[in-house]
Design a protein around this motif. Structure first.
Motif, short mmCIF file in Angstrom:
data_model
loop_
_atom_site.label_atom_id
_atom_site.label_comp_id
_atom_site.label_asym_id
_atom_site.label_seq_id
_atom_site.Cartn_x
_atom_site.Cartn_y
_atom_site.Cartn_z
N THR A 281 0.83 -1.21 0.00
CA THR A 281 0.00 0.00 0.00
C THR A 281 0.86 1.25 0.00
N ALA A 282 1.93 1.25 0.80
CA ALA A 282 2.80 2.42 0.89
C ALA A 282 3.54 2.69 -0.41
N LEU A 283 3.83 1.63 -1.17
CA LEU A 283 4.61 1.80 -2.41
C LEU A 283 3.76 1.69 -3.67
N LEU A 289 7.68 1.48 -9.75
CA LEU A 289 7.80 0.23 -9.02
C LEU A 289 6.55 -0.62 -9.16
N THR A 290 6.73 -1.91 -9.34
CA THR A 290 5.64 -2.86 -9.32
C THR A 290 5.79 -3.72 -8.08
N VAL A 291 4.77 -3.72 -7.22
CA VAL A 291 4.82 -4.48 -5.97
C VAL A 291 4.40 -5.93 -6.25
N PRO A 292 4.72 -6.86 -5.35
CA PRO A 292 4.35 -8.27 -5.58
C PRO A 292 2.84 -8.45 -5.61
N LEU A 307 10.27 -6.23 -5.50
CA LEU A 307 9.83 -5.16 -6.39
C LEU A 307 10.39 -5.37 -7.78
N LEU A 308 9.66 -4.92 -8.78
CA LEU A 308 10.17 -4.83 -10.14
C LEU A 308 10.25 -3.36 -10.51
N VAL A 309 11.43 -2.89 -10.89
CA VAL A 309 11.57 -1.50 -11.32
C VAL A 309 11.05 -1.38 -12.76
N ALA A 310 10.88 -0.15 -13.22
CA ALA A 310 10.40 0.10 -14.58
C ALA A 310 11.30 -0.60 -15.59
N GLU A 311 10.71 -1.01 -16.71
CA GLU A 311 11.47 -1.72 -17.74
C GLU A 311 12.67 -0.89 -18.22
N SER A 312 12.50 0.42 -18.31
CA SER A 312 13.60 1.27 -18.79
C SER A 312 14.74 1.37 -17.77
N TRP A 313 14.49 0.93 -16.53
CA TRP A 313 15.52 0.95 -15.50
C TRP A 313 16.25 -0.39 -15.36
N ALA A 314 15.86 -1.38 -16.13
CA ALA A 314 16.43 -2.72 -15.98
C ALA A 314 17.96 -2.67 -16.01
N GLY A 315 18.56 -3.40 -15.10
CA GLY A 315 20.03 -3.43 -15.05
C GLY A 315 20.59 -2.21 -14.34
N ALA A 364 16.57 -8.57 -14.33
CA ALA A 364 17.27 -7.29 -14.39
C ALA A 364 16.46 -6.16 -13.75
N ARG A 365 15.17 -6.41 -13.53
CA ARG A 365 14.31 -5.39 -12.89
C ARG A 365 14.06 -5.69 -11.41
N LEU A 366 14.55 -6.79 -10.92
CA LEU A 366 14.18 -7.29 -9.60
C LEU A 366 15.02 -6.66 -8.49
N LEU A 367 14.35 -6.26 -7.41
CA LEU A 367 15.03 -5.74 -6.23
C LEU A 367 14.19 -6.03 -5.00
N CYS A 368 14.83 -6.50 -3.94
CA CYS A 368 14.14 -6.87 -2.70
C CYS A 368 14.71 -6.08 -1.53
N PRO A 369 14.13 -4.92 -1.20
CA PRO A 369 14.58 -4.20 0.00
C PRO A 369 14.32 -5.03 1.25
N VAL A 370 15.12 -4.80 2.28
CA VAL A 370 15.03 -5.58 3.52
C VAL A 370 13.58 -5.59 4.02
N PHE A 371 13.14 -6.78 4.46
CA PHE A 371 11.74 -6.96 4.84
C PHE A 371 11.64 -8.02 5.92
N HIS A 372 10.91 -7.72 6.99
CA HIS A 372 10.68 -8.70 8.06
C HIS A 372 9.53 -8.19 8.94
N PRO A 373 8.68 -9.11 9.43
CA PRO A 373 7.56 -8.68 10.28
C PRO A 373 7.99 -8.00 11.58
N GLN A 374 9.20 -8.28 12.05
CA GLN A 374 9.63 -7.72 13.33
C GLN A 374 10.36 -6.38 13.19
N ILE A 375 10.49 -5.88 11.99
CA ILE A 375 10.94 -4.49 11.85
C ILE A 375 9.90 -3.61 12.54
#
Length: 399
Positions: A281-283, A289-292, A307-315, A364-375
């Motif tokens: 929801t926040a993103l 950005l495309t969320v899961p 996350l998947l970044v925009a196609e033009s940002w791949a790599g 090439a578009r994939l990125l996973c920022p740190v994520f955990h329920p206990q943050i």
């Protein structure tokens, strides 16, 4: 295995939050009490650390939880998968199809057990193995389809089970469907079954980062094939009295903690799902950005919030975002997972000549920022705000 430096920020010296959590399922006083009880009991020289009664209880509880006919515990998910594949007695011409976007472990296991790894394309929403692409790659020598519930997005196994029935091997009959559920323990499939109830064999990992963990390592195989279950039990214990085997037993302490973790798995998974939906929801309004996806007819467990970044940002654009998050905002992230033939020398050599262009474009578009329920809620808000700001920073320099 060591983290691939190409999958993390170039400079991690200013991180406030790591590239990924070191532990997925978390412990409470109940796990600590179970460990104390096991240690006290095992101090007696008459008892020791023989694990059988604890392992038996954990296996029975896990089989009941998943709805599978049998569950067999191992010292790790990796060794468990190797023994499942060993049961097939793969020959060099025997093919195992698996998605090119994956952790390298399953692919190394196929190669190590003597089969020919065939890489398939992901479907573009969940990045799970695409059944239509599998059908194009099947031939009379296909022995197995290895389906990964990638990053907790539970795949629909019905298309793969159907393909197996209609493409029999000339000697062994229909290929088997093996499921890698290392990142999906507790998931629900589109038919309403628990992950672990469908397919010929489902392999779970309880390594430290997984949704439930047994002191850093551990694994389980569920199956409805009694012959496979029996063979796995001998393979993990020096082959019984008649076959080859080795020591891959789960320890008593691991099994005791596993029982508690299993009883708390739903609670931990629900906390993860709520946090993932909140982050989406926040993103969700960030254009680049495309969320899961939120799955319909199944359950996404969000082992990663990928996350998947925009196609033009791949790599290059994706890498710039990852590095900005780290150096300017202190937020760690990881590329989980790259295409395996581009990230691992053995897999690259074994699959020489194979290419999965869709997998390469998506990875090439994939990125996973740190994520955990206990943050903490405060830190989670800062992380989400940082992702928005870093994305806006990159957007000012890129189309």
């Amino acid at each position: 295995m060591p983290t691939n430096p190409a999958t993390v920020p170039a400079d991690t010296s200013r991180l406030r939050w790591p590239v990924e959590p070191a532990q997925g399922g978390w412990y409470t006083e109940a796990e600590r009490a179970a460990l104390r009880e096991v240690q006290a009991e095992s101090d007696d020289w008459r008892t020791g650390w023989k694990p059988s009664a604890y392992t038996d209880a954990f296996e029975a509880a896990f089989a009941q939880y998943t709805g599978a006919g049998a569950a067999v515990a191992f010292n790790s998910g990796g060794t468990a998968l190797e023994m499942v594949l060993r049961y097939l007695r793969l020959r060099p011409q025997d093919e195992v199809i698996s998605c090119a976007i994956n952790f390298v472990g399953p692919h190394i296991a196929v190669i190590g057990q003597g089969g020919r790894l065939i890489l398939g394309e992901p479907e573009p929403v969940t990045l799970n193995l695409d059944p239509a692409d599998v059908e194009r790659r099947m031939n009379p020598w296909t022995r197995a389809i290895l389906v990964t519930h990638w990053n907790g997005a539970v795949a629909d196994l019905r298309p793969f089970l159907g393909l197996a029935e209609t493409h029999p091997h000339p000697v062994h009959g229909p290929p088997v469907v093996i499921v890698d559920a290392a990142r999906a323990c507790g998931g629900i499939t589109p038919i309403g079954a628990r992950v672990g109830a469908e397919g010929w064999a489902t392999v779970f990992s309880f390594e430290s980062k997984k949704l439930m963990t047994t002191l850093g390592q551990g694994g389980m195989v569920t199956t409805n094939d009694p012959a496979l279950a029996e063979r796995l039990r001998t393979l993990r214990a020096y082959g019984g009295r008649a076959h080859w085997g080795t020591n891959q037993l789960m320890s008593k302490a691991q099994a005791a903690v596993g029982m508690v973790q299993l009883s708390r798995l739903e609670e931990m998974n629900q906390a993860r799902i709520r946090r993932a939906h909140s982050r989406s929801t926040a993103l969700g309004n960030v254009e680049q950005l495309t969320v899961p996806p939120e799955l319909t007819g199944g359950r996404h467990l969000y082992y990663r919030h990928n996350l998947l970044v925009a196609e033009s940002w791949a790599g290059e654009g994706r890498t710039e975002l990852m590095n900005r998050l780290a150096t300017e905002y202190g937020v760690g992230s990881i590329i989980s997972d790259p295409v395996t033939y581009l990230s691992h020398d053995l897999i690259r050599e074994h699959t020489r000549g194979q290419h999965c262009p869709r997998a390469e474009r998506l990875a090439a578009r994939l990125l996973c920022p740190v994520f955990h329920p206990q943050i903490s809620p405060h830190d989670e808000a800062v992380i989400c705000d940082s992702i928005c700001r870093a994305t806006a920073d990159v957007a000012r320099t890129r189309p």
